[in-house]
Design an enzyme around this catalytic site. Sequence first.
Site, PDB file in Angstrom:
ATOM      1  N   GLU A 104      12.511 -53.424   2.263  1.00  9.80           N
ATOM      2  CA  GLU A 104      12.539 -53.257   0.837  1.00  9.80           C
ATOM      3  C   GLU A 104      13.400 -52.430   0.258  1.00  9.80           C
ATOM      4  O   GLU A 104      13.655 -51.236   1.030  1.00  9.80           O
ATOM      5  CB  GLU A 104      11.137 -52.965   0.341  1.00  9.80           C
ATOM      6  CG  GLU A 104      10.073 -54.065   0.790  1.00  9.80           C
ATOM      7  CD  GLU A 104       8.773 -53.672   0.333  1.00  9.80           C
ATOM      8  OE1 GLU A 104       8.076 -54.732   0.469  1.00  9.80           O
ATOM      9  OE2 GLU A 104       8.368 -52.860   0.022  1.00  9.80           O
ATOM     10  N   CYS A 128       4.475 -40.867  11.338  1.00 12.72           N
ATOM     11  CA  CYS A 128       3.864 -39.812  10.377  1.00 12.72           C
ATOM     12  C   CYS A 128       2.461 -40.622   9.751  1.00 12.72           C
ATOM     13  O   CYS A 128       2.516 -41.481   9.287  1.00 12.72           O
ATOM     14  CB  CYS A 128       4.897 -39.384   9.271  1.00 12.72           C
ATOM     15  SG  CYS A 128       6.343 -39.053   9.752  1.00 12.72           S
ATOM     16  N   CYS A 131       1.912 -42.138   6.167  1.00 16.30           N
ATOM     17  CA  CYS A 131       2.979 -43.036   5.420  1.00 16.30           C
ATOM     18  C   CYS A 131       2.683 -44.570   6.304  1.00 16.30           C
ATOM     19  O   CYS A 131       2.457 -44.830   7.196  1.00 16.30           O
ATOM     20  CB  CYS A 131       4.439 -42.599   6.096  1.00 16.30           C
ATOM     21  SG  CYS A 131       5.844 -43.956   5.541  1.00 16.30           S
ATOM     22  N   CYS A 360       6.726 -43.985  -2.800  1.00 14.61           N
ATOM     23  CA  CYS A 360       7.024 -43.437  -1.593  1.00 14.61           C
ATOM     24  C   CYS A 360       6.009 -43.793  -0.671  1.00 14.61           C
ATOM     25  O   CYS A 360       4.594 -43.706  -0.993  1.00 14.61           O
ATOM     26  CB  CYS A 360       6.903 -42.061  -1.848  1.00 14.61           C
ATOM     27  SG  CYS A 360       8.273 -41.437  -2.836  1.00 14.61           S
TER      28      CYS A 360
HETATM   29  N1  SAH Z   1      12.172 -40.986   7.362  1.00 16.79           N
HETATM   30  C1  SAH Z   1      12.621 -40.286   6.146  1.00 16.79           C
HETATM   31  C2  SAH Z   1      12.590 -41.119   4.738  1.00 16.79           C
HETATM   32  C3  SAH Z   1      11.462 -42.096   4.526  1.00 16.79           C
HETATM   33  S1  SAH Z   1      10.086 -41.118   3.882  1.00 16.79           S
HETATM   34  C4  SAH Z   1      11.596 -38.899   5.753  1.00 16.79           C
HETATM   35  O1  SAH Z   1      10.465 -38.664   6.478  1.00 16.79           O
HETATM   36  O2  SAH Z   1      12.016 -38.250   4.902  1.00 16.79           O
HETATM   37  C5  SAH Z   1      10.726 -40.777   1.961  1.00 16.79           C
HETATM   38  C6  SAH Z   1       9.431 -39.732   1.512  1.00 16.79           C
HETATM   39  O3  SAH Z   1       8.238 -40.223   1.417  1.00 16.79           O
HETATM   40  C7  SAH Z   1       9.184 -38.672   2.603  1.00 16.79           C
HETATM   41  O4  SAH Z   1       9.129 -37.504   1.974  1.00 16.79           O
HETATM   42  C8  SAH Z   1       7.880 -39.280   3.035  1.00 16.79           C
HETATM   43  O5  SAH Z   1       7.369 -38.127   3.570  1.00 16.79           O
HETATM   44  C9  SAH Z   1       7.099 -39.692   1.881  1.00 16.79           C
HETATM   45  N2  SAH Z   1       6.106 -40.413   1.770  1.00 16.79           N
HETATM   46  C10 SAH Z   1       5.719 -41.131   3.120  1.00 16.79           C
HETATM   47  N3  SAH Z   1       4.391 -41.629   2.921  1.00 16.79           N
HETATM   48  C11 SAH Z   1       4.103 -41.368   1.522  1.00 16.79           C
HETATM   49  C12 SAH Z   1       2.799 -41.546   0.692  1.00 16.79           C
HETATM   50  N4  SAH Z   1       1.899 -42.285   1.287  1.00 16.79           N
HETATM   51  N5  SAH Z   1       2.404 -40.887  -0.526  1.00 16.79           N
HETATM   52  C13 SAH Z   1       3.728 -40.119  -0.709  1.00 16.79           C
HETATM   53  N6  SAH Z   1       4.740 -39.821  -0.258  1.00 16.79           N
HETATM   54  C14 SAH Z   1       5.109 -40.490   0.932  1.00 16.79           C
END
Ligand code: SAH
Length: 390
Positions: A104, A128, A131, A360
């Site tokens: 996406e 993570c 996420c 995000c």
């Molecule tokens: N792998 C990279 C890029 C993808 S995540 C990274 O970790 O930075 C993009 C952003 O969204 C990151 O800061 C991540 O931690 C955040 N993110 C992931 N899951 C989320 C969620 N459920 N709610 C809010 N932010 C989230």
Amino acid sequence: MPLQVEPASAGPARVNLLDLDRAGMERFFAEELGEKRFRAHQVMKWIYHQHVTDFAQMTDVGKALRAKLEAKAEIRPPNVLFDKPSADGTHKWLLGMDAGNAIEAVFIPDKGRGTLCVSSQVGCGLNCQFCSTATQGFNRNLSTAEIIGQVWVASKHLGNKTHLNRKLTNVVMMGMGEPLLNFDNVVRAMSLMRDDLGFGLANKRVTLSTSGLVPMIDRLAVESDVALAVSLHAPNDALRTELIPLNKKYPLAELMDACVRYLRHKKKGDSVTFEYTLMKGVNDSPETARELVRLMKAFSNKMQYADAAKVNLIPFNPFPGTRFERSGEAEIRAFQKILLDGGVLAMVRRTRGDDIDAACGQLKGQVMDRTRRQSEFKRKLEQQGVTDAA
Ligand code: SAH
């Protein structure tokens, strides 16, 4: 049901020109076609400024060269499976990859700018805890063509004109995947985003976000010129390791040092953005905020200028089956205030595209998982009686 995607067309392998940055295009034109570099530049303008994929439409390219291009090259952007506008102006594209995979890309318009959130991998292997991409498992890296292709698709849809009517002004590598684990393809794609013959974005308008791969941050400093965002989410190792398993390998002290080295490579006054997703009762207490102030201050002191660190507070976006919750509005405000009072630049990033699952951490294309993460997560959900997380 898994999405059905046509396999790439058979026949002699032609080079997808979207896989080549300017240097690669010049080399291909010289070595494969016996043509001058300005011909490569003409074709790049057709591809990225005019969104033309058919060599026959490139009217300033001679017939003989067009025939050579037809034989040896193609311009194949990702397949749009569907696109979906959101009530708040956000737009999401689901792009078909091979073997039923999909990724996406999300466009987020805002006052005076338009940001595209781009994916770098099909799924993600870093696990993570907060996420949703992590629950999909990992399949493979995206090619340069598949990464720049997301920008191409959005740019075409928006009627973006690189040097005239720019609707797409920023790109953030914050979609699915860890961009630094797909280093070469991501760097090549980011070079096309910034190139005048590509999308012509300024260096500070392309941001790579990483969960903290220290050696790759050092490589990025040397090999690219983009803004850096680091997914921090916790100001100490115990909590950060719990949320981001990668922290065990590259703990906070090493990560912060890598950020210092990164900025020393850049212009004075540049900053690193630290992303901090606020989760209720996990990382949103006043005490944690004060610990974060100390960490950010120590960083700025090393850089010896104010605002070397910017904190982006992201209210957690929930997804089916997650054990985390979004912090309350009062806690978010209080957390931000402690940072601001402590002299740390901190903004709250308001959630956009909520109604289309484009916020995000909510991106979830169809991923043919090569790990066992997806099935393990589904089993866990079933045990909890959650069934809508396909
Ligand atoms: N792998 C990279 C890029 C993808 S995540 C990274 O970790 O930075 C993009 C952003 O969204 C990151 O800061 C991540 O931690 C955040 N993110 C992931 N899951 C989320 C969620 N459920 N709610 C809010 N932010 C989230």
